[in-house]
Structures are given as structure tokens and as C-alpha cells.
Design an enzyme around this catalytic site. Sequence first.
Site, PDB file in Angstrom:
ATOM      1  N   GLY A   1       6.744  41.842  48.582  1.00 17.75           N
ATOM      2  CA  GLY A   1       7.800  41.058  47.932  1.00 17.75           C
ATOM      3  C   GLY A   1       9.189  41.355  48.442  1.00 17.75           C
ATOM      4  O   GLY A   1      10.137  40.642  48.136  1.00 17.75           O
TER       5      GLY A   1
ATOM      6  N   ASP B   1       8.253  51.875  35.933  1.00 18.83           N
ATOM      7  CA  ASP B   1       7.757  51.464  34.609  1.00 18.83           C
ATOM      8  C   ASP B   1       6.252  51.648  34.482  1.00 18.83           C
ATOM      9  O   ASP B   1       5.735  51.872  33.394  1.00 18.83           O
ATOM     10  CB  ASP B   1       8.077  49.973  34.369  1.00 18.83           C
ATOM     11  CG  ASP B   1       9.563  49.722  34.233  1.00 18.83           C
ATOM     12  OD1 ASP B   1      10.338  50.691  34.318  1.00 18.83           O
ATOM     13  OD2 ASP B   1       9.960  48.560  34.059  1.00 18.83           O
TER      14      ASP B   1
ATOM     15  N   GLU C   1      43.151  37.162  38.846  1.00 12.25           N
ATOM     16  CA  GLU C   1      44.563  36.863  38.577  1.00 12.25           C
ATOM     17  C   GLU C   1      45.456  37.564  39.590  1.00 12.25           C
ATOM     18  O   GLU C   1      46.352  36.972  40.159  1.00 12.25           O
ATOM     19  CB  GLU C   1      44.939  37.298  37.157  1.00 12.25           C
ATOM     20  CG  GLU C   1      46.379  36.995  36.809  1.00 12.25           C
ATOM     21  CD  GLU C   1      46.763  37.395  35.396  1.00 12.25           C
ATOM     22  OE1 GLU C   1      47.978  37.479  35.136  1.00 12.25           O
ATOM     23  OE2 GLU C   1      45.878  37.621  34.549  1.00 12.25           O
TER      24      GLU C   1
ATOM     25  N   ARG D   1      50.670  44.617  25.472  1.00 14.61           N
ATOM     26  CA  ARG D   1      49.841  43.780  24.597  1.00 14.61           C
ATOM     27  C   ARG D   1      48.980  44.654  23.686  1.00 14.61           C
ATOM     28  O   ARG D   1      48.761  44.304  22.533  1.00 14.61           O
ATOM     29  CB  ARG D   1      48.977  42.814  25.414  1.00 14.61           C
ATOM     30  CG  ARG D   1      48.228  41.814  24.535  1.00 14.61           C
ATOM     31  CD  ARG D   1      47.596  40.699  25.338  1.00 14.61           C
ATOM     32  NE  ARG D   1      48.518  39.643  25.698  1.00 14.61           N
ATOM     33  CZ  ARG D   1      48.796  38.583  24.938  1.00 14.61           C
ATOM     34  NH1 ARG D   1      48.245  38.449  23.739  1.00 14.61           N
ATOM     35  NH2 ARG D   1      49.630  37.650  25.346  1.00 14.61           N
TER      36      ARG D   1
ATOM     37  N   GLU E   1      40.799  33.848  25.125  1.00 12.22           N
ATOM     38  CA  GLU E   1      40.690  35.289  24.880  1.00 12.22           C
ATOM     39  C   GLU E   1      40.462  35.691  23.420  1.00 12.22           C
ATOM     40  O   GLU E   1      39.733  36.660  23.158  1.00 12.22           O
ATOM     41  CB  GLU E   1      41.961  35.991  25.386  1.00 12.22           C
ATOM     42  CG  GLU E   1      42.140  35.913  26.875  1.00 12.22           C
ATOM     43  CD  GLU E   1      43.520  36.394  27.311  1.00 12.22           C
ATOM     44  OE1 GLU E   1      43.602  37.473  27.909  1.00 12.22           O
ATOM     45  OE2 GLU E   1      44.509  35.690  27.033  1.00 12.22           O
TER      46      GLU E   1
END
Length: 1296
Positions: free
Chosen positions: A241, A341, A773, A851, A1228
Site C-alpha cells: 500500500g 494497533d 494574514e 485584544r 471569530e
Amino acid sequence: MTLLIFLRRKLSLTGTKLGCAEGGCGACTVMVSRFNPHHNQIIHHAVNACLAPLCSLHHCAVTTVEGIGSVASKLHPVQERIAKAHGSQCGFCTPGIVMSMYALLRNSPQPSMQDMEEAFQGNLCRCTGYRPILEGYKTFAKEGGCCRSRRKGNGCCLTSAHEEEHVTSTHSGQQLFDPSEFMPLDPTQEIIFPPELISLGKQPPRSLRFIGERVLWIQPSSLNELLELKAVYPAAKLVVGNTEVGIEMKFKNLLYPVILAPAYIQELSSIQYTENGIEFGASVTLTMLGKKLHEEVNKLPNYRTEVFQAILEQLRWFAGQQIRNVAAIGGNIMTASPISDLNPVFMAAGCKLTLTSKEGKRALQMDDKFFSGYRKTALKPEEILLSIEIPYTKKGQYFSAFKQSTRKEDDIATITCGMNVVFQQGSNIVKDIKLSYGGIAPTTVLATATSFFELMEDACSSLAEEMTLSPSAPGGMVTYRRTLAISLFFKFYLTVQHKLHLSVEDVKPNYASAIELFHVDSPTSVQLYQAVPPGQSTDDMVGRPIMHLSALKQATGEAVYCDDIPQYENGLYLALVTSTKAHAYIKSIETDDAMAVPGVVTFVSAKDLPGSNKTGPAVCDETVFADNKVTCVGHIVGAIVADTQAHAQTAAKAVKISYEEIQPVIITIQDAITNQSFYQPVRTIEKGDLAKGFHESDNILEGEIHIGGQDHFYLETNCTLAVPQGEDGEMELFVSTQSASKTQALVAKALGVPASHIVCRVKRMGGGFGGKESRSTILSTVVAVAAHKVKRPVRCMLDRDEDMLVSGGRHPFFGRYKVGFKKNGKVMALDVTYYSNVGNSMDLSLSIMERALFHMDNCYNIPHIRGTGYMCKTNLPSNTAFRGFGGPQGMMVSESWISDVALCCGVPAEQVREINLYKQGEYTPFNQCLDQFTIDRCWKECVNISDFHQRKARVEQHRWTKRGLSIVPTKFGISFTAIFLNQAGALVHLYTDGSVLLTHGGTEMGQGLHTKMIQVASKTLGIPTSKIHISETSTNTVPNTSPTAASASSDLNGMAVYNACQTLLQRLDPYKARNPKGSWEDWVKAAYFDRVNLSANGFYRTPDLGYDFETNSGHPFNYFSYGVAVSEVEIDCLTGSHKNLHTSIVMDVGKSLNPALDIGQVEGAFMQGVGLFTLEELRYSPQGYLYTRGPGMYKIPAFGDIPTELKVSLLRDAPNEKAIFSSKAVGEPPLFLAASVFYAIKDAITAARAESGLSGPFRLDSPATPERIRNACEDKFTKLCPPPEPGTYTPWDVRV
């Protein structure tokens, strides 16, 4: 070459996206179909194209999102339903989710909800909160489009009288979409499997060889050929795989020159029944294994299939469906992962392995000698694993398997175990016991010293001694892992006891919940919003739940993102070269080996800059390229430019940098406090008289909380394409950024040209959340400098691990508080100090700290208050803006002291919150009056729709599972705190055919800003939305734009669009007056022929803003958004897992411009907050190296993490006169409401601690991971594993 690179680069099929390159996000999901000649059937599977080697797909058909439907021709129902159900926001994950659903429907045209939930385990979405995706696809399920799971019988979930009361009498409960409009699914119309592939599949297999630049790939046609090859190439890897080797080659820089692919060899794919069990060939996939074991469990008596059931339980949570479809059992065993697992299950069951080589076969029992060391097995180099025999169980034999991980779905294990006990016939005397663990040592181990003692306590003490871990062990969480080993053994003990029907004295009925397997019901939901008033024009779309205007394109893969732009003929690719040291001088950079890699064009560094190396969004305290000194791991030192991405990345890894390290290396907030390493200024807000407040208080308490950081994990990583224009230093940039103007300015600075010579264009982003931003510019400037140097187009889309390393995230915060209060919980005084981990540059951190201070009160009126904020200068990549921008951290600390006050007074937390809430007209600590205050209304409605009091009365407490309930309010100030940013521009063109081209300063990142702007323009101009188009955001149409941030973009740009449209309407007024019965087109044409300007720009600036920290006066915010959430959770006290059972949210969004988009924002923000407060943990080494650099180790919420019951209500009749058409910001504010889940967890832990006789305040840091929950639930097992003494060891990871 992977299938993904082939699709995107060779075939230009860009609908399939690259999200992580490690099979962890599902953005690259496609359907692979192959003919199986042995079963004479066609098999369809969803697979990760980012891992699938192209060589492995011989004789396969691949279906991509483009192949099933398009906007231009015809949509497939799978594409239509996700779009119309509002399940696509940024759209970057959408093609992958569409293909997972499509593959499911090809195999099962009427799936169950459980099938669907399993199909999506390998898909992530960061925008929607998952609910609308499930809601849209629920319409395919055989249970029908209604949830049906909340009521007994087959009734609809909304038909009880109680629900009716809320949905019809109080609220308009209409749906956000109409399922009756959906196209029906017709399975007969699907694409057929190519008949030529069937005939080719029936021919005898032939061996194949693919020779690449660095790798030889051989697919042998028979077992004998494979064994011959293994004898010639003993170091060759066998790959089925590619789910492990692919990741090792990409991320661990390992090279396997020869790969053998045995997937088509009959002996390795066969399944045989034996006397003792079932023998599975080593190439059998995990999906096939699960299918076969299911059949046996359904056929055979229970006592025969205990091991099978345990394996199925492990497979439920094993990776995602796409991985299980291709990963082989043999690969899982031979990888020899210490946290596998399945290996502990195989070991505890004593499975028999058959090995083979040219010399012959041999059988081995899978015992504690099989794994000889870390990632090593007992196989000889020339041997291969042929098969594994999984045994039946006998009467008197009991078997369980457990896996504990941070997130339930698709996560690597913290601890995994298989436990097997055999009793003497007809008795309860133990004959044999095997306990096998993964996650406790470098290999899977057997607990040989521990057998069933007479007393449970003795067995636990023995395990505690046997399962020791070094305090510095890789993976960290040492105390938790040791406690888990014992806790899971105790679960096994209770499970066996339950099956034996023994009544041992110390086991009480309320222990029974500890043995239930983890199960979550299918989610149900209600959305409530105010319908548009009767009589509103059908053309007026404001207030209607219209679909995101790009949703259909996103669902078909036709939406163009930055890296989907076609390759330029002479285009090049860039790869970053980054620092491996946190604080050091650069002694030398060796690039000879890198330049020798084929296809490499140049190496770019600080000396290639034509302009300034200084950069930064607010303060220029950063460099484009590190020059002489690096100040964090991931600091950009240079870049390689080459003809392909693969060549560029190979060469970048070959660049050798030598360093001279500098002390101190400051990584954590505590390091910064110790070294007094702070940026200036230190901000303070103070109101009232603290000494007086504390004097008037009955009690004073002090506390601390640490709030971890968060990675943005936008599905589309940072991407830039720079195209030099060939004259005057002009350059065109295509960037995935929230801040086009800042990108333009910083690129111009780096290139030494005026900003007018640089054009920055943004079509859309695949998510932003603040991460694009300011930090997007660190890549844009580098790519622009490279393009300038080579005079050719250059592009770079960062890989997920690079993006997480270099781009920073949400600021970790540390809060210290001292709070004075009355006996009833009324808070009189608060002194709070915030410390934020800023990183190696200021970025936007000052505004973020401001803020946080503006939100230190949350919604509570505290007469005497002082908040102080310190910004810690550390050697980490600079942290940055992230949805909430410091607000959530500020409010989280306030909810921490509220919780402490409630525990100290012995009063319910909701009572303490309610008596401290603000009232209309009161003033905040920064002296802004709270008018149009709606928190009291939100609170009452939330208590009502959540049945808060009935829920509280109903909470049943078992010993080992506890439920918790919490209600949390939020108040979020809307405006940029930097006043100059509160402005916006728009440009509107009317064309003579009546169509409208609209441009504004905001960028589209999935939030639906363009859709809302078109709704605003449509209402203002009085024309249908179909006549209006937005193409992109660009700096040459609207200049000097503010970043799309602070939730204010609809307010600012909406008003600018309105302003421009009003100007145009005034110009058209004379023509309307002359021809009142004319059409819009008539008026526009008449104006044009009258030589009237049909283009207008609009502008808006928010009035009356301005705040002064010196005098604590002015208005930092235009208005506030309010909301309240109630959440109920259930924790497992033995493992630390939790389930989100219920959440109700009431949000004041004013008069919603678009309820579908606004509810989408509320739910998406809430789920991102659930990640922040309960799941997502950035883990750094003490040297500042980030371990969590992809979805493998960094876990964002998945489909299974959404609350089982979710209600979202938009507050009615709450118009907001301060924003466009009475709306409110929504991006927000809802994020913090996820703190209701955190404090519900804390409430449940309080109940667990009470069982051990513990009461009063206790510290719970964020996020509330299973580790923190389990360690806080102190009991007899935690006492056996005391934490190591700090300072006596070097930890594997540190909390920054």
C-alpha cells in the site's frame, strides 16, 4: 512518482488536492477500480493519491472528481448535495470528501449512516464543522434524510411535542436546504469499468520493471520470482500500500533503491481456513481482513471468535478507510512499529507466522522474541512473511484489545494492547494469561511477570513495576502511559469478570460502564434562524440561506486555487532551506551537492536580494533570509530553484549548513520569565481600586492556567506563484493570502521597486483562519526574490510539514490570577497577568495581547480589575494571528477563575457565571458602554433549547464514567484594534449588457465573503445576484486594502460596496425616471449612450473609533457580538477519553445577511475551538524542534468529534444599527464557545475526583487531552505511577 503528482502535473487534472502528502487528510482521495480475476469481480476503493505509487496502478482504472460530473456538463448527485447542503466552505477538502462518498456509493448505493461515518474517517475539513456534510449525505442513507436516532421507533427527530414547541412556535425551524430539489442517484448511470482492463486482468500476470532516477520498482509475477529477487536484493522493501515506505522516503529522507511489489501474487493474497483458525496471506488488505472476520463473527458462536472481535475493534479505529483499503496485514507486522494497533493483538493471541525464502518455509509463533529491537523482526534478510494464522478461541478463553489515542478516529496509538486469559475448564482458576502492550517500549512487549494474582491490587502493582518507562522516553506522556497500562488491564479484568458472571465483592453495578466499548450515536442537529419577512422581494437575497457561490465549482474540482494555475512553459519550482538550530550563528553554507542534483537552476540566499532584507508586517524586525544568524528551528536560510518540485526538495535536503550555537536557547514561556526575555511595551488596563476590592472580599484565591498553541491547519498550505513581467521590475504574484496589499508592499521592499510595480492577485484560499494574514509573506518574498534572480516564473506550495514548521500558529498563553469574591460567588476584584509565547519576531503579537486584555473580563462585571500583558521573546517561529486573535486566550483565563470561585464556594458554576454577568448600560474595564446588550437573552434561550436544568437533573454518575455539563457566554469586540485598518474600498463596473463586475478589498477563504458582497450589491442595485460577478481580489483594482481579518470584512467591505452601488444608482436615477417601466438593461444602456460613467469606487471607514492605553479612554470597538453555549460530555475516567454528547449554541449575529453562511461560521468556529481546547497539541523538543508536523501527530477534530446532538440558533429580533443591513460579524466570536466543552470536562473530572475524596479548585490546562483528563482523575491507579521529579531528567517534549 505518486498518482497525485501524475494527475496534477502530467494530466493537469487539478481537482484532486494535496493537503498533507502522508495520507492523513483525505484531500487527495480518488477512486481506484481493479478487476480481481480470482473472484471474477470489479473492486472499487477510495485511496490516497498522495501515497499511491503510479507503478502500483497497472491495469487499474482511476476516477477523479472531474470524472464524475462538472458544472459545465452535469453534476453528480454527490457533488450537488454537498454544495446545496452548505457542506463546502473553502472547498479545498471537498473533492476528497466527494470521492470518499462516491466510492462508498459505488460499493453500496444505499449505505447506512455507520458506513458513511466509516468512509469519512480518513477525511478532514477545517471549515465546516462537518455537520452540513453529513446532513447533505444523510439523504443517501437507507435510514433516509431524517436522523431517526434520537427517538425510539421510526419517528422523525423533530416530532416530539417538546421539540415542536421550540421549532415551530418559538422559531422558524425551516431547513437550510430543500432535499426535494436534489437529483436522484441512479446507479445504472455510473461510469463503466473499461472492458479492455477486464480482458487484460484475465491474462496470466507478467512481471514489470519501472526504472526511476533513484528507485527500481519491480512487480514480480510469481512467488518464486519474488523469492529469487529477495535473494538478490535482501535489503529490498516489499511494498503493497506504500502507507509506511512512502512516508519514510518523503519525511524521514530514507532511500530504498529497490522496491518489490507483491500485491498480485496469489499465495500472498489468499485466505485459507485451517483447523485452528484462518490463515491470511501477507498482502491481504486490512479492509479485506475486516470483511472476512465480520463474516466469521456473524456465523460462529461467540466463544470461538473472541480474537476476531478484538481485531475488528482495533480495525474500527485503524487509520482511515483510504489507508485500510490498501495497507496489508504483512506490512503492519513487518513495519514492527512499537505502537502498532494490531501487533499486540497478534502477539497476545499467539498467532502463527509462515516465513519463506528460496531455502524453504518455516513457521514462527508471534511471541516476545519475534521483535528483536526497534523496528526489527526475527526474519532473515532473504525471508519474506508469507501468511499469518489468526486462531479461533476456545470455551473458557477470553480476549480483549484496547487502543488509546488522542483522537478516536485515524490516530496513532498512545498505548495499544491485546489481553488473553484462559481458565481451567469449568472454573474461574487462571490457566494462562498473556498481556501484550505497544507504546511502553521500543518494541511490542509481553508482560511476562504479571499473571492473575489473587488480588487485583497485587496484579496492578506488579504491572506498574514491570511496565516502567524512562522519564525521557520518546513520545513523552510517561506517567499517563504507565497509568494506562494498568487502567486498561483493569478494564480487561472487569470485562472478563462480567463474561464469567462472577460477583466478586469489590465490584459494584456502577462499574459496568467501564467495560462498554467506545460508541458514538449518529449525530443529529437543529438549526434555528429568523426567516425573511413576508413580502420581501424574491430578488432580494439578503437574509436568505443561499448557497456559497463557489460551492458547486468546489465540489466538481473546477474551482481554481493558487497551485492549480497551469504551469508556465519555462516555470520553475522552489524549495526552502531552513535552519535545524534554534539559536546559532551560521558558519558556512555548502551547496555543491545540492547544485549537482539534476534539474537544479540556482540557490537563493540573502546576498541575492536586490532590495532590503528587513521585513515584517508591523515592525520590520525579521529578515527575508537569515543572514549570519538563525533564531528558530525553521528559520528560512535560503531556497533551491529547480525544474520540478521533487528535484528542488531533494536538493534542498542536500544543502549543508554548519552552525555555532548560541546560549541561552529560550523555548518556553517559563524560560522567558526566568531570563526576563520580553518584547516591549508591557500593556496594562486598570479600573477601580484593587486594594479596596480585595479588602471587601470574603475569600481570595490565586490560580494559574496554561493555554496551548494551535496550528491553523488550513487544508491548502501557503502557496505563491511569482511571474516577472520583464520590464521596469514589474512582477505579478498569485498568492494564497488574506493580505494582498501587505504582500505587495513587502515584496516591493525586498525587490527594491515601488509598490505600483507589483500586482498581487488572490482568487480564493483553501482556508486561512489568520494564518495567511501576515505569515504568508515569508514565502511570497522568497519566491519573488527567486523569480527576480532567474527571470522566470517560480512557484512554491509548501508541504504540510514545512508549513507547520515555518509559519507559526496561535500564541500559547500562560495566565496567573488573584481573585477576590463574596461567599455567594460575586467577584469583587481581579488581578490577572498574561504571558504569550511570541516567538522570534513581533509579527502582530502586540495587537493580539491587547485584544486578550480587552477580553480579560469576558462577560463579567468586575468592579476592581487590573490586567497586565507580557510578550515573551523566544526561539520559536513567530506566532501570529489565528481566529479570535488573543480573545479566546483572554476569556479562557477568566472562565478558569470563575470555575475556581464556584469550586471554592461550593456553588454551581452556572450560578456564579449568572450573578457576575454584565447588564445593559454597564461599562467594561476599558470604559466602553455596553449598549444593545443581548447576553441575557442569549443565556435564557440557550438554557431553554438545551434543556439545561433537566439535563443537570438527569446526569447519572457511574464510578468510571462521569458526565459533565457547562454553560459559557462570550462577548467579542468587533473592529481592528489598530484603528487605521478599519477602512475598505470597492470598485463596481456596470457593462452595457447589464452585467456587473464587483471588486472589493476582502479575500475569499471559504467564509462566503464574496457571496455576501454579491447579496449586498444585489439588494442595493435591485437586481438578481445572477447578474453580478466577482472574479478575484487584486491590488491593481482596489489599493491599500486591510487584511481580511478581525471578523470585520463583511462590515467594512459591505459598506464600501453599498457606497459604490449608491453612487451608480444616483447616476442611473434620471434614466429610471424617464423610463419607469424599462428594464435594468435599458437604464444602463441609456446611461452609456448618454456618456455617463458606469464605474464607481466606494469607500468606508468605521466612525468613532480610538482608544488610549495611557488614559484608559475611548472606543476600541464599534460593537460587540454575543453568544452562549451549553455542552454536555462524558469522560472515561480510566482512559481520559471523552465524548461530546450535546451542544446548544445561541449566537447574536444581528440580522443575518445569510443564515446558511452564518450558521456555517458558528459551527466551523465552534469545532475549531473544540480542537483548541480538547485535542490539538503542538509538541516541541527542549531544543525547539517541532515534532507535530502533520496530521499523523497533530490532531484536528474529525467527523467523529462533533457533538452527537448539536443545536444552533441565531438570536431573533436583534438588529445591529452599526453594520451593513443591521448584520453582525460572525467569523471569530463563536470560537470561544467551545470552552463550554472544556468546562463540561472539568465538571466531569470534579465528579471523578470526588470519588477519591478530593474537592475544591484544581488546575486543568488547555487542551484537555486524554492525558490531562486521566491524570486529573486521581485514583488508586494513578498513585502507582507517580510523575518523575522535575529537574532530574531531560523531557522528550516541553510545553511552550
